[in-house]
Design a protein around this motif. Structure first.
Motif, PDB file in Angstrom:
ATOM      1  N   VAL B 187       0.839  -1.202   0.000  1.00 18.49           N
ATOM      2  CA  VAL B 187       0.000   0.000   0.000  1.00 18.49           C
ATOM      3  C   VAL B 187       0.874   1.252   0.000  1.00 18.49           C
ATOM      4  CG1 VAL B 187      -1.802   1.271   1.218  1.00 18.49           C
ATOM      5  CG2 VAL B 187      -1.872  -1.229   1.168  1.00 18.49           C
ATOM      6  N   GLU B 188       1.923   1.241   0.811  1.00 20.97           N
ATOM      7  CA  GLU B 188       2.839   2.389   0.849  1.00 20.97           C
ATOM      8  C   GLU B 188       3.474   2.628  -0.516  1.00 20.97           C
ATOM      9  OE1 GLU B 188       4.460   2.333   5.496  1.00 20.97           O
ATOM     10  OE2 GLU B 188       5.600   1.298   3.932  1.00 20.97           O
ATOM     11  N   TYR B 189       3.922   1.533  -1.110  1.00 23.32           N
ATOM     12  CA  TYR B 189       4.598   1.650  -2.397  1.00 23.32           C
ATOM     13  C   TYR B 189       3.625   2.097  -3.482  1.00 23.32           C
ATOM     14  CZ  TYR B 189       7.587   0.454  -6.354  1.00 23.32           C
ATOM     15  OH  TYR B 189       8.329   0.489  -7.509  1.00 23.32           O
ATOM     16  N   ALA B 190       2.441   1.559  -3.472  1.00 22.08           N
ATOM     17  CA  ALA B 190       1.421   1.964  -4.448  1.00 22.08           C
ATOM     18  C   ALA B 190       1.142   3.460  -4.306  1.00 22.08           C
ATOM     19  CB  ALA B 190       0.146   1.158  -4.258  1.00 22.08           C
ATOM     20  N   THR B 195       1.646   8.857  -6.535  1.00 17.22           N
ATOM     21  CA  THR B 195       2.007  10.267  -6.391  1.00 17.22           C
ATOM     22  C   THR B 195       2.998  10.664  -7.478  1.00 17.22           C
ATOM     23  OG1 THR B 195       1.778   9.957  -4.017  1.00 17.22           O
ATOM     24  CG2 THR B 195       2.819  11.996  -4.742  1.00 17.22           C
ATOM     25  N   ALA B 196       3.993   9.804  -7.693  1.00 14.73           N
ATOM     26  CA  ALA B 196       5.010  10.100  -8.699  1.00 14.73           C
ATOM     27  C   ALA B 196       4.384  10.235 -10.086  1.00 14.73           C
ATOM     28  CB  ALA B 196       6.068   9.004  -8.707  1.00 14.73           C
ATOM     29  N   LEU B 199       2.372  13.479 -10.365  1.00 17.21           N
ATOM     30  CA  LEU B 199       3.225  14.637 -10.569  1.00 17.21           C
ATOM     31  C   LEU B 199       3.725  14.690 -12.004  1.00 17.21           C
ATOM     32  CD1 LEU B 199       5.268  14.677  -7.232  1.00 17.21           C
ATOM     33  CD2 LEU B 199       3.361  16.156  -7.914  1.00 17.21           C
ATOM     34  N   ASP B 200       4.001  13.512 -12.573  1.00 15.65           N
ATOM     35  CA  ASP B 200       4.434  13.432 -13.966  1.00 15.65           C
ATOM     36  C   ASP B 200       3.398  14.034 -14.907  1.00 15.65           C
ATOM     37  OD1 ASP B 200       6.882  12.402 -13.772  1.00 15.65           O
ATOM     38  OD2 ASP B 200       6.404  10.382 -14.508  1.00 15.65           O
ATOM     39  N   THR B 201       2.140  13.662 -14.683  1.00 14.64           N
ATOM     40  CA  THR B 201       1.073  14.140 -15.563  1.00 14.64           C
ATOM     41  C   THR B 201       0.835  15.635 -15.372  1.00 14.64           C
ATOM     42  OG1 THR B 201      -0.080  12.554 -14.179  1.00 14.64           O
ATOM     43  CG2 THR B 201      -0.705  12.647 -16.519  1.00 14.64           C
ATOM     44  N   VAL B 202       0.879  16.062 -14.102  1.00 12.36           N
ATOM     45  CA  VAL B 202       0.600  17.474 -13.808  1.00 12.36           C
ATOM     46  C   VAL B 202       1.752  18.335 -14.304  1.00 12.36           C
ATOM     47  CG1 VAL B 202       0.253  19.168 -11.980  1.00 12.36           C
ATOM     48  CG2 VAL B 202      -0.842  16.940 -11.835  1.00 12.36           C
ATOM     49  N   GLY B 203       2.997  17.917 -13.971  1.00 13.00           N
ATOM     50  CA  GLY B 203       4.174  18.727 -14.310  1.00 13.00           C
ATOM     51  C   GLY B 203       4.423  18.564 -15.742  1.00 13.00           C
TER      52      GLY B 203
END
Ligand code: GTP
Ligand code: MG
Lengths: 140, 203
Positions: B187-190, B195-196, B199-203
């Motif tokens: 769950v933590e890794y997912a 999040t990563a 951020l890729d899509t937003v940035g």
């Protein structure tokens, strides 16, 4: 990693490969209870295993319920007791998933049930929810 | 339309309940059933595939009424986090010939556990490949059987040629706390992966 380890699950099967064999389990005819139908749901939409099924709080009148088959009624009773996923309904009713999908399609179409789609992965996972899951797991 | 989006507001009738899915994969006899059973109330789930569906790749066998299905059993467990939030575990069939089941199972999955046995690490290659190709977040959980030499996480990671960042965790599938920790890591890794990507899509 690369593909030198051979075809994994989901890898393209060799053109001549059989997708099942004797160990895959018995080959059975489609269940009579679905009237031979194997396409679940309106428009043939396949319910996800974790789609949640809820009894409609405004069901059709009792006459319509009276004509339902025993498996339909079993499923309906389970849904009325508690919101359940398609997978749970299958395990609880002891019916194969494919059969459950067809029966749920009928119940959905006739207005006895509602089915919620699982949240698409792109919307997953809200950080707050995930935190809740992690804390919940640790507290088990 | 009878379908309701799950983020529907209003009535507290379960329609806004959330279900998350984690897959447990790995080679034959590596402890998948044991792991699902140690952290949840496990039940067998029968699923059947019609010849036509998988058979799309082979010959069309003709009319609807001639179709046959084959039954496959898999492990299924539910962990209730709270009312309206449940985690569902699916132990995927170990045999490669059921690859067609994986496609459905992995759809919308939060993440996956690939169980590995260091005595035959290669058995988990197909699962690792599968999840890597589909960008499904997974952790490799090394099930520590007695008699198996113990390895460090980095050794396993290197032996499996894992992408950087893919967690490796040592576990005992029979132990509830150990199994819980494996799920927590997924769950933590997912969450991190998501999040990563976001951020890729937003940035
Ligand atoms: N010593 C030891 N034995 C284990 C462990 N985990 C599982 N086992 C045993 O290994 C055997 C296989 O475990 P299962 O959980 O059935 O493995 P599986 O991956 O579900 O197997 P298949 O479904 O047949 O692929 C069982 O006898 C388990 O009791 C472990 O961590 N340590
Ligand atoms: Mg098993």
């Amino acid at each position: 990693m690369n593909d030198t380890h051979g075809d994994g699950p989901g890898g393209p099967p060799a053109p001549d490969s059989r997708w099942y064999d004797a160990e895959a389990g018995p080959l059975v005819r489609p269940y009579a209870m679905t009237g031979g139908r194997t396409r679940p749901g309106p428009g043939g939409e396949r319910f996800d295993l974790i789609a949640l099924v809820v009894a409609d709080d405004d069901p059709p009148n009792p006459d319509e319920e009276a004509v339902l088959g025993p498996e339909h009624r079993d499923l309906l009773a389970l849904c009325r007791a508690e919101t359940r996923s398609v997978a749970e309904l299958s395990a609880d009713a002891d019916l194969p998933v494919g059969v459950v999908r067809v029966l749920l399609g009928d119940l959905l179409e006739s207005g006895f049930l509602r089915v919620s789609r699982p949240v698409p992965p792109a919307q997953l996972p809200d950080a707050r929810i995930l935190r809740e899951v992690i804390d919940g797991l640790r507290a088990l | 339309m009878a379908y309701e989006p799950s983020d529907r507001t209003g009535a507290d009738d379960g329609a806004d309940a959330l279900a998350l899915k984690i897959l447990v994969a790995g080679g034959f006899g590596v402890g998948k059933t044991t792991l699902v059973g140690s952290v949840s109330e496990i039940r067998p789930l029968r699923t059947e595939e019609t010849l036509s569906r998988a058979g799309e790749l082979v010959d069309d066998t003709g009319g609807v009424d001639r179709k046959t299905t084959t039954t496959v059993a898999m492990d299924f467990g539910r962990i209730t986090i709270r009312a309206g939030l449940s985690l569902y575990l699916f132990g995927t069939p170990g045999q490669d010939r059921f690859w067609f089941l994986w496609d459905e199972l992995s759809q919308g999955a939060l993440g996956a556990v690939v169980l590995a046995d260091t005595r035959r690490l290669e058995d988990c290659f197909p699962a690792v490949d599968y999840f890597e190709h589909r960008k499904i977040p997974f952790v490799v959980a090394v099930n520590c059987f007695e008699g198996a030499r113990s390895y460090r996480e980095q050794e396993v990671s290197r032996a499996l040629d894992l992408d950087q960042g893919t967690p490796v965790v040592l576990c005992d599938a029979r132990d509830r706390d150990s199994g819980k920790e494996v799920l927590v890591r997924v769950v933590e890794y997912a969450g991190r992966m998501h999040t990563a990507r976001h951020l890729d899509t937003v940035g």
